[in-house]
Motif scaffolding. Structure first.
Motif, PDB file in Angstrom:
ATOM      1  N   ARG A  24       0.850  -1.191   0.000  1.00 34.64           N
ATOM      2  CA  ARG A  24       0.000   0.000   0.000  1.00 34.64           C
ATOM      3  C   ARG A  24       0.889   1.247   0.000  1.00 34.64           C
ATOM      4  NH1 ARG A  24      -3.006  -1.600   3.872  1.00 34.64           N
ATOM      5  NH2 ARG A  24      -4.644  -2.466   2.593  1.00 34.64           N
ATOM      6  N   ASP A  25       0.582   2.179  -0.871  1.00 32.76           N
ATOM      7  CA  ASP A  25       1.504   3.323  -0.937  1.00 32.76           C
ATOM      8  C   ASP A  25       0.909   4.588  -0.324  1.00 32.76           C
ATOM      9  OD1 ASP A  25       0.964   4.224  -4.434  1.00 32.76           O
ATOM     10  OD2 ASP A  25      -0.374   3.939  -2.737  1.00 32.76           O
ATOM     11  N   TYR A  26       0.036   4.410   0.671  1.00 38.18           N
ATOM     12  CA  TYR A  26      -0.561   5.573   1.317  1.00 38.18           C
ATOM     13  C   TYR A  26       0.411   6.241   2.289  1.00 38.18           C
ATOM     14  CZ  TYR A  26      -5.195   4.136  -0.268  1.00 38.18           C
ATOM     15  OH  TYR A  26      -6.289   3.823  -1.010  1.00 38.18           O
ATOM     16  N   GLY A  27       1.541   5.651   2.537  1.00 33.16           N
ATOM     17  CA  GLY A  27       2.452   6.173   3.547  1.00 33.16           C
ATOM     18  C   GLY A  27       2.235   5.411   4.833  1.00 33.16           C
ATOM     19  N   ASP A  28       2.734   5.928   5.910  1.00 34.48           N
ATOM     20  CA  ASP A  28       2.721   5.200   7.167  1.00 34.48           C
ATOM     21  C   ASP A  28       2.594   6.184   8.305  1.00 34.48           C
ATOM     22  OD1 ASP A  28       2.830   2.485   7.573  1.00 34.48           O
ATOM     23  OD2 ASP A  28       4.807   2.370   6.630  1.00 34.48           O
ATOM     24  N   ILE A  29       1.774   5.854   9.297  1.00 37.21           N
ATOM     25  CA  ILE A  29       1.823   6.698  10.493  1.00 37.21           C
ATOM     26  C   ILE A  29       1.961   5.816  11.716  1.00 37.21           C
ATOM     27  CG2 ILE A  29       0.595   8.705   9.615  1.00 37.21           C
ATOM     28  CD1 ILE A  29      -1.882   7.736  11.072  1.00 37.21           C
ATOM     29  N   SER A  30       2.600   6.364  12.724  1.00 38.57           N
ATOM     30  CA  SER A  30       2.697   5.638  13.984  1.00 38.57           C
ATOM     31  C   SER A  30       1.952   6.436  15.043  1.00 38.57           C
ATOM     32  CB  SER A  30       4.153   5.431  14.372  1.00 38.57           C
ATOM     33  OG  SER A  30       4.744   6.676  14.601  1.00 38.57           O
ATOM     34  N   LEU A  31       1.689   5.757  16.132  1.00 32.73           N
ATOM     35  CA  LEU A  31       0.865   6.320  17.190  1.00 32.73           C
ATOM     36  C   LEU A  31       1.409   7.631  17.743  1.00 32.73           C
ATOM     37  CD1 LEU A  31      -1.716   5.141  18.003  1.00 32.73           C
ATOM     38  CD2 LEU A  31      -0.574   3.811  19.774  1.00 32.73           C
ATOM     39  N   LYS A  32       2.704   7.736  17.830  1.00 27.30           N
ATOM     40  CA  LYS A  32       3.266   8.931  18.467  1.00 27.30           C
ATOM     41  C   LYS A  32       3.102  10.180  17.593  1.00 27.30           C
ATOM     42  CE  LYS A  32       8.123   8.175  17.119  1.00 27.30           C
ATOM     43  NZ  LYS A  32       7.907   8.734  15.789  1.00 27.30           N
ATOM     44  N   ILE A  59       0.417  10.671  15.602  1.00 29.61           N
ATOM     45  CA  ILE A  59      -0.926  10.730  15.042  1.00 29.61           C
ATOM     46  C   ILE A  59      -1.638  12.071  15.298  1.00 29.61           C
ATOM     47  CG2 ILE A  59      -2.235   9.633  16.931  1.00 29.61           C
ATOM     48  CD1 ILE A  59      -3.673   7.986  14.758  1.00 29.61           C
ATOM     49  N   ASP A  60      -1.432  12.679  16.471  1.00 28.89           N
ATOM     50  CA  ASP A  60      -2.098  13.961  16.754  1.00 28.89           C
ATOM     51  C   ASP A  60      -1.639  15.049  15.791  1.00 28.89           C
ATOM     52  OD1 ASP A  60      -3.757  13.366  19.078  1.00 28.89           O
ATOM     53  OD2 ASP A  60      -1.862  13.011  20.113  1.00 28.89           O
ATOM     54  N   GLN A  61      -0.338  15.086  15.583  1.00 25.11           N
ATOM     55  CA  GLN A  61       0.230  16.108  14.710  1.00 25.11           C
ATOM     56  C   GLN A  61      -0.202  15.880  13.251  1.00 25.11           C
ATOM     57  OE1 GLN A  61       3.691  15.545  12.870  1.00 25.11           O
ATOM     58  NE2 GLN A  61       2.925  17.371  11.794  1.00 25.11           N
ATOM     59  N   VAL A  62      -0.151  14.619  12.840  1.00 27.42           N
ATOM     60  CA  VAL A  62      -0.523  14.277  11.469  1.00 27.42           C
ATOM     61  C   VAL A  62      -2.021  14.532  11.205  1.00 27.42           C
ATOM     62  CG1 VAL A  62      -0.775  12.309   9.906  1.00 27.42           C
ATOM     63  CG2 VAL A  62       1.368  12.660  11.113  1.00 27.42           C
ATOM     64  N   LYS A 107      -3.756  16.898  12.445  1.00 31.29           N
ATOM     65  CA  LYS A 107      -3.891  18.352  12.228  1.00 31.29           C
ATOM     66  C   LYS A 107      -3.402  18.757  10.848  1.00 31.29           C
ATOM     67  CE  LYS A 107      -3.993  20.652  16.663  1.00 31.29           C
ATOM     68  NZ  LYS A 107      -3.514  19.645  17.637  1.00 31.29           N
ATOM     69  N   SER A 108      -2.296  18.185  10.411  1.00 34.48           N
ATOM     70  CA  SER A 108      -1.687  18.665   9.171  1.00 34.48           C
ATOM     71  C   SER A 108      -2.250  17.990   7.925  1.00 34.48           C
ATOM     72  CB  SER A 108      -0.166  18.483   9.218  1.00 34.48           C
ATOM     73  OG  SER A 108       0.167  17.107   9.230  1.00 34.48           O
ATOM     74  N   SER A 109      -2.699  16.750   8.024  1.00 28.84           N
ATOM     75  CA  SER A 109      -2.960  15.999   6.789  1.00 28.84           C
ATOM     76  C   SER A 109      -4.269  15.223   6.711  1.00 28.84           C
ATOM     77  CB  SER A 109      -1.796  15.027   6.527  1.00 28.84           C
ATOM     78  OG  SER A 109      -0.603  15.738   6.354  1.00 28.84           O
ATOM     79  N   PHE A 110      -5.113  15.278   7.745  1.00 25.40           N
ATOM     80  CA  PHE A 110      -6.408  14.589   7.634  1.00 25.40           C
ATOM     81  C   PHE A 110      -7.411  15.517   6.959  1.00 25.40           C
ATOM     82  CE2 PHE A 110      -6.472  11.344  11.417  1.00 25.40           C
ATOM     83  CZ  PHE A 110      -5.278  10.805  10.984  1.00 25.40           C
ATOM     84  N   PRO A 111      -8.235  14.995   6.046  1.00 24.07           N
ATOM     85  CA  PRO A 111      -9.334  15.805   5.528  1.00 24.07           C
ATOM     86  C   PRO A 111     -10.357  16.064   6.641  1.00 24.07           C
ATOM     87  CG  PRO A 111      -9.577  13.535   4.806  1.00 24.07           C
ATOM     88  CD  PRO A 111      -8.260  13.612   5.536  1.00 24.07           C
ATOM     89  N   LEU A 112     -11.200  17.050   6.419  1.00 25.28           N
ATOM     90  CA  LEU A 112     -12.116  17.480   7.480  1.00 25.28           C
ATOM     91  C   LEU A 112     -12.991  16.350   8.035  1.00 25.28           C
ATOM     92  CD1 LEU A 112     -13.268  19.690   9.245  1.00 25.28           C
ATOM     93  CD2 LEU A 112     -14.646  20.481   7.305  1.00 25.28           C
ATOM     94  N   CYS A 113     -13.438  15.439   7.160  1.00 22.85           N
ATOM     95  CA  CYS A 113     -14.297  14.340   7.650  1.00 22.85           C
ATOM     96  C   CYS A 113     -13.580  13.514   8.720  1.00 22.85           C
ATOM     97  CB  CYS A 113     -14.731  13.439   6.489  1.00 22.85           C
ATOM     98  SG  CYS A 113     -13.377  12.764   5.493  1.00 22.85           S
ATOM     99  N   MET A 114     -12.288  13.271   8.530  1.00 23.37           N
ATOM    100  CA  MET A 114     -11.539  12.437   9.462  1.00 23.37           C
ATOM    101  C   MET A 114     -11.056  13.251  10.661  1.00 23.37           C
ATOM    102  SD  MET A 114     -11.921   9.604   8.082  1.00 23.37           S
ATOM    103  CE  MET A 114     -12.379   8.978   6.463  1.00 23.37           C
ATOM    104  N   ARG A 115     -10.726  14.494  10.411  1.00 25.58           N
ATOM    105  CA  ARG A 115     -10.328  15.394  11.490  1.00 25.58           C
ATOM    106  C   ARG A 115     -11.483  15.535  12.496  1.00 25.58           C
ATOM    107  NH1 ARG A 115      -7.232  20.328  11.611  1.00 25.58           N
ATOM    108  NH2 ARG A 115      -7.530  21.091  13.723  1.00 25.58           N
ATOM    109  N   HIS A 116     -12.695  15.635  11.971  1.00 27.99           N
ATOM    110  CA  HIS A 116     -13.867  15.774  12.829  1.00 27.99           C
ATOM    111  C   HIS A 116     -14.066  14.516  13.681  1.00 27.99           C
ATOM    112  CE1 HIS A 116     -17.752  16.968  14.253  1.00 27.99           C
ATOM    113  NE2 HIS A 116     -18.352  15.936  13.689  1.00 27.99           N
ATOM    114  N   LEU A 117     -13.973  13.344  13.055  1.00 28.29           N
ATOM    115  CA  LEU A 117     -14.129  12.085  13.811  1.00 28.29           C
ATOM    116  C   LEU A 117     -13.027  11.950  14.862  1.00 28.29           C
ATOM    117  CD1 LEU A 117     -15.069   9.638  10.924  1.00 28.29           C
ATOM    118  CD2 LEU A 117     -16.493  10.193  12.912  1.00 28.29           C
ATOM    119  N   PHE A 118     -11.828  12.287  14.463  1.00 27.57           N
ATOM    120  CA  PHE A 118     -10.671  12.192  15.362  1.00 27.57           C
ATOM    121  C   PHE A 118     -10.875  13.103  16.588  1.00 27.57           C
ATOM    122  CE2 PHE A 118      -6.312  13.221  16.654  1.00 27.57           C
ATOM    123  CZ  PHE A 118      -5.695  11.978  16.614  1.00 27.57           C
TER     124      PHE A 118
END
Ligand code: SF4
Length: 189
Positions: free
Chosen positions: A1-9, A11-14, A16-27
């Protein structure tokens, strides 16, 4: 999968910077309420899987929030199964794929639900507030709202992306995981 990778540490910063509004809202709602209803758990959970959060990190992520609300025991009994299920580790072992914009926009969130597409499902007032929190300036905001009024929700999301990244998104946004990977590409370059 070439979506990239995130780790738990990260996730908060990511978020804010890279989630679309639908996911930012759920988060944000998950962090606030320590709970999400089924539709929200599916939409956010599969998105997180798509951005490369592995199963152990996903379990830790949901456990940390849900255990504050329902307790550890209930989390393990009632919710951990679905998360493993989404990763194809339970039941039919289907590898479930993250939802596209079309699917999210056509969903029908009820009272107390936080899934769906904010451009489609928020009131204009709530959408303006959410865009302001994301950092969309007032001129871009009017262009976004104009697209929403004409029911061009994905174009509204594309304009938001462009305003926040200061870069064109020629292909347009058609998937939350595409929003994420395009954002990461720009921020890492
Ligand atoms: Fe999410 Fe797609 Fe709506 Fe953007 S257009 S908020 S990525 S569902």
């Amino acid at each position: 999968r070439d979506y990239g990778d995130i780790s738990l540490k990260d996730i908060d910063q990511v978020a804010k910077s890279s989630f679309p509004l639908c996911m930012r809202h759920l988060f944000d709602k998950l962090k606030e309420d320590h709970h999400l209803k089924h539709g929200g758990r599916m939409q956010l959970g599969l998105f997180l899987k798509g951005v490369g959060l592995n199963l152990d990190d996903a379990l830790a992520f949901w456990r940390a929030e849900f255990s504050k609300k329902v307790g550890l025991e209930k989390f393990e009994k009632q919710y951990a199964y679905t998360i493993r299920h989404n990763y194809g580790k339970e039941g039919k072992r289907t590898d479930y794929t993250p939802y596209s914009c079309t699917k999210i926009i056509s969903s029908t969130p009820g009272t107390g639900d936080h899934h769906g597409c904010p451009y489609r499902h928020f009131s204009e007032e709530n959408l303006r507030a959410a865009l302001g929190t994301m950092g969309v300036n007032s001129r871009a905001m009017e262009d976004v709202i104009d697209k929403v009024r004409n029911r061009h929700y994905q174009l509204a999301c594309t304009l938001t992306f462009e305003a926040l990244h200061g870069m064109p998104c020629d292909a347009g946004i058609n998937h939350p995981n595409q929003y994420f990977s395009d954002s990461k590409k720009i921020l890492q370059s």
